[in-house]
Structures are given as C-alpha cells and as structure tokens.
Design a protein around this motif. Structure first.
Motif, PDB file in Angstrom:
ATOM      1  N   ARG A 278      -0.802  54.177  90.680  1.00  0.00           N
ATOM      2  CA  ARG A 278      -1.401  54.923  89.571  1.00  0.00           C
ATOM      3  C   ARG A 278      -1.796  53.955  88.478  1.00  0.00           C
ATOM      4  NH1 ARG A 278       2.520  59.474  87.685  1.00  0.00           N
ATOM      5  NH2 ARG A 278       4.130  58.591  88.977  1.00  0.00           N
TER       6      ARG A 278
ATOM      7  N   THR B 273       4.628  55.501  97.277  1.00  0.00           N
ATOM      8  CA  THR B 273       4.066  56.163  96.102  1.00  0.00           C
ATOM      9  C   THR B 273       2.669  55.620  95.846  1.00  0.00           C
ATOM     10  OG1 THR B 273       6.283  56.172  95.224  1.00  0.00           O
ATOM     11  CG2 THR B 273       4.511  56.716  93.688  1.00  0.00           C
TER      12      THR B 273
ATOM     13  N   VAL C  35      10.364  56.061  82.128  1.00  0.00           N
ATOM     14  CA  VAL C  35       9.508  54.918  82.472  1.00  0.00           C
ATOM     15  C   VAL C  35       8.900  55.160  83.843  1.00  0.00           C
ATOM     16  CG1 VAL C  35      10.787  53.243  81.075  1.00  0.00           C
ATOM     17  CG2 VAL C  35      11.453  53.621  83.465  1.00  0.00           C
ATOM     18  N   GLU C  36       7.806  54.449  84.094  1.00  0.00           N
ATOM     19  CA  GLU C  36       7.114  54.560  85.376  1.00  0.00           C
ATOM     20  C   GLU C  36       7.906  53.807  86.449  1.00  0.00           C
ATOM     21  OE1 GLU C  36       5.383  55.825  87.781  1.00  0.00           O
ATOM     22  OE2 GLU C  36       3.513  55.865  86.615  1.00  0.00           O
TER      23      GLU C  36
ATOM     24  N   GLN D 230       2.155  59.452  74.999  1.00  0.00           N
ATOM     25  CA  GLN D 230       0.891  58.781  75.294  1.00  0.00           C
ATOM     26  C   GLN D 230      -0.076  58.969  74.126  1.00  0.00           C
ATOM     27  OE1 GLN D 230       0.142  57.019  78.290  1.00  0.00           O
ATOM     28  NE2 GLN D 230       2.343  57.182  78.561  1.00  0.00           N
TER      29      GLN D 230
ATOM     30  N   VAL E 250       6.330  55.788  79.998  1.00  0.00           N
ATOM     31  CA  VAL E 250       5.531  56.996  80.191  1.00  0.00           C
ATOM     32  C   VAL E 250       5.663  57.903  78.978  1.00  0.00           C
ATOM     33  CG1 VAL E 250       5.191  59.054  81.610  1.00  0.00           C
ATOM     34  CG2 VAL E 250       5.752  56.868  82.698  1.00  0.00           C
TER      35      VAL E 250
ATOM     36  N   ALA F 186      -1.636  52.143  85.251  1.00  0.00           N
ATOM     37  CA  ALA F 186      -0.465  51.887  84.426  1.00  0.00           C
ATOM     38  C   ALA F 186      -0.618  52.571  83.077  1.00  0.00           C
ATOM     39  CB  ALA F 186      -0.295  50.387  84.231  1.00  0.00           C
ATOM     40  N   PRO F 187       0.459  53.181  82.585  1.00  0.00           N
ATOM     41  CA  PRO F 187       0.396  53.763  81.241  1.00  0.00           C
ATOM     42  C   PRO F 187       0.101  52.675  80.215  1.00  0.00           C
ATOM     43  CG  PRO F 187       2.332  54.510  82.409  1.00  0.00           C
ATOM     44  CD  PRO F 187       1.733  53.417  83.225  1.00  0.00           C
TER      45      PRO F 187
ATOM     46  N   ARG G   2      14.438  62.054  82.334  1.00  0.00           N
ATOM     47  CA  ARG G   2      14.458  62.330  83.767  1.00  0.00           C
ATOM     48  C   ARG G   2      15.911  62.422  84.208  1.00  0.00           C
ATOM     49  NH1 ARG G   2      11.493  57.786  85.834  1.00  0.00           N
ATOM     50  NH2 ARG G   2       9.523  58.895  85.968  1.00  0.00           N
TER      51      ARG G   2
ATOM     52  N   ALA H  29       6.992  53.801  89.719  1.00  0.00           N
ATOM     53  CA  ALA H  29       6.146  53.531  90.886  1.00  0.00           C
ATOM     54  C   ALA H  29       6.156  52.056  91.303  1.00  0.00           C
ATOM     55  CB  ALA H  29       4.717  54.016  90.619  1.00  0.00           C
TER      56      ALA H  29
END
Lengths: 142, 244
Positions: free
Chosen positions: A10, A7, B103-104, B14, B98, A12-13, B52, B106
């Motif tokens: 990106r 992946t 949640v992210e 966000q 997110v 980070a939020p 999700r 990645a």
C-alpha cells in the motif's frame, strides 16, 4: 509459500516514525545491551577524534626538541590528566565491549552475552579506578 | 479502590501537521491494564481514539505500543504496576504512522512473508489424545506473535529502512533449524545481505523486549555463525579436495 497471504503493498502513509541516529541517544526504556550499544558508538567517535588529535600533537615533533618538551609540560596540567582518565574510560569501554561483541557476533557465548557484559564492565571499572588513581596522584604531586 | 490516573496519549490523524498528546483522566482498579484504560477512554471520553487490539491476553500481538517510553503489550501491562501518576502512551517506532496509536504493519509482514517462515508446526501430540472430528492433525503457532516490538526497539531498524529486522531474521534462523521443505538457500541468501544479519549491531534490545521470548538477537547471531561456517567450509573445501 507460507499459509499467510502476502499483504498487498500500500502507499505509505505520509508520516513515518523512525528513530534515526538521534534516536540512539533516546535513553527512555533503554536496557543494558542498548546502553552498551550507545556507549560503543559514543566512545568510538571519541577515540577516533583522539586519534586525529594525537597525530596532530605528534606532528609537533617536527618543530624540534624545545617545542616538543614545552608541549609535554603543558600536558602535565591537571585538566589534561583528568582528560587522560576520560580517555582511559573510553578506551576500556570500547575495547572490552568490542571483545564481547566480536565473540557474540561470531555466534559464541550468545546466551551468556549479558553476563559477559557485566564481567567486562567489572574488569573495566577496576582498571579505570587503578588508572585514575595513578593519573590523579600525579595531579596531587604537582 | 478506584484511583484516577492521568493518561497522555499520542494523537495523529492523516492530514495533521504534526502529532500531539491529549490528556485523559481514567479511573483505574488494581487489575486495570493499559488496554482497559484506552478502551475506556474510547468508550466514554473520545470515540475517535484509534488503537489496535484483539485477544486481550498477549496472544495476538496487536496491541503492542510504547507505554512510558518502553514497548509493551498494552493488554498485559498493569497500570498500577507502572508506578507513575501519569502514563504516556505512544505508538510503536520505526513504522509508518497511520493514526493515533496505530502503525502500518504491512512492511513488517511483507518481510516476514519473504522469509517464508512456517507459521504453524505440528505439535507433539499427547499419546492417546483425541482430535476433534474433521481435524486431521493438530497445529500450534510458533512462539512469535508478530507484534512488531522487536523492530520498534531496534536501533538499526531506526536508521536503516531496508534492514530485514529482528523478527524476519529470527524466522530465517528457524527455517535454517527446521526447513520443513522450505527453500533454505533462498532464505539464507535473503539473510546473508548487508541489510540482513550483518546489519545487526547486537544491542539485544529485541531479545530483552520480546514479550514471547523468541530471542531474535540470539537467532541472528546463530544465523551469522551458520553463514560464517558455510563460507569457511567453501573456502577450505577445494584445498581439502586437492589434498586427497
């Protein structure tokens, strides 16, 4: 490489959700091993605090026999005997769980770690009860 | 019989200053799962609720979240069996947030990929089994469903952002057990790190919470044992050679 594509990184939020050290004290949903983890840290800090306290108390030896004896008499106060029970509980939790962790973290008895925790817990409670009766009988005798 | 249950759901978009909780009333049936309830909320009450999910049967791991303070797969968590009049739903911990319940993932997958774990393996074929046309060999997924629950419950992942984490370390141990052509020394070097196996403090929360019985903590301890054994062998090997 694995079949899964990596992946792309990106940005980070803005808001992270990390429990942090205070999260260790969040007891919601905690399981047996989690409780042992928390107790090991709390008792570790407690025993460390006691170690320094003990050294400070021992330093009173330099003040002479009369000062030392007066201090010892003060420690026979029931409050301190109850604190001795708390200290014993902390030492038992940290010591016995430490033995369990040493075994488990060397890859030994991993599959039996929960049984080991319960067994050491039982031993700890028995020793604590005997110790508490011993200490607190001194309170009754006073 | 229908029964109304109150859901308090974590909300965050966000740009919000801080997360908050929204309350929803949901009519439940005896077999209603938390995921059923959340999708019902999104369908009938608030389409902006973000979550999700995919498979609805504990295979994909995407609907992992906290329900009443405990990490679970929402798709197989029965609302009635929770036994509470109010159900609190929150996203997983120890991951960037997110939106709402998402949640992210990645960073989680990046660590997984760094380990280069074989994600699929050859199944033990039943003698005489027929394969579909064009399928040369049968494959099945390893047991980890990559839900991220182990990282969410881990107290160390909560304090060390560089910790490799239970799932990746369990994967590393699987590579050790069955390298299948992977670069084992490289994988072991990733695990043999202050932020690798040595960071774990054996709370065993990951093993207890794993919905797929991967036993990440057990794998971490076995990996430690293997690494310690390797070090001891290296320590005593020269002496043994001298003695010959």
């Amino acid at each position: 490489m694995s079949e899964r594509a990596v992946t792309p990184a990106r940005q980070a939020p803005p808001r992270g959700r990390r429990r942090g050290v205070l999260g260790w004290l969040d007891v919601r949903g905690r399981r047996l091993g989690g409780w042992a983890f928390i107790l090991n840290r709390v008792t570790g800090l407690g025993v460390l605090f006691y170690l320094y306290l003990h050294l400070i108390v021992l330093s009173q030896l330099a003040a002479g026999p009369s000062s030392w004896n007066a201090l010892l008499n003060w420690f026979l106060n029931p409050i301190f005997l109850v604190l001795d029970v708390v200290l014993l509980a902390g030492l038992l939790i940290h010591g016995l769980n430490g033995i369990r962790l040493t075994l488990v973290e060397f890859g030994l008895v991993v599959s039996r770690q929960k049984a080991l925790l319960l067994a050491f817990g039982t031993v700890g409670v028995i020793v604590l009860l005997i110790g508490a009766l011993r200490f607190l009988s001194d309170v009754g005798a006073k | 019989m229908g029964e109304t249950v109150t859901f308090r759901v974590h909300r965050y978009k966000q740009g919000d200053a801080a997360p908050h909780q929204d309350t929803f009333q949901v009519e439940t049936e005896p077999r209603t799962t938390v995921l059923d309830a959340l999708t019902a909320i999104r369908r009938t009450q608030d389409p902006s609720l973000t979550l999700r999910h995919s498979c609805f049967h504990a295979s994909c791991g995407t609907c992992a979240m906290k329900v009443n303070g405990r990490e679970v797969l929402a798709c197989v968590t029965n609302v009635r069996e929770l036994g509470t009049a109010e159900v609190v739903v929150e996203p997983l911990e120890n991951a960037p947030l997110v939106s709402d319940l998402v949640v992210e993932m990645a960073p989680f997958f990046a660590r997984y990929n760094a380990i280069d774990r074989p994600l699929v393996r050859e199944s033990e074929l039943v003698p005489g089994a027929q394969r579909a046309p064009g399928v040369e060999r049968a494959l099945r997924y390893e047991d980890c469903i990559e839900c991220g629950i182990c990282v969410s419950v881990c107290p160390i992942a909560g304090t060390d952002p560089d910790y490799l984490g239970p799932a990746a370390l369990a994967a590393a141990d699987r590579v050790r057990e069955e390298p299948r052509g992977r670069d084992l020394p490289f994988v072991l070097s990733l695990a043999d790190d202050p932020h690798g196996v040595w960071r774990c403090h054996a709370a065993f929360e990951c093993t207890e919470a794993c919905p797929s019985n991967v036993d990440p903590a057990g794998h971490i301890m076995q990996l430690r044992r293997a690494l310690i054994g390797g070090r001891l062998r290296r320590l005593f090997a020269p002496r043994a050679e001298v003695g010959r």
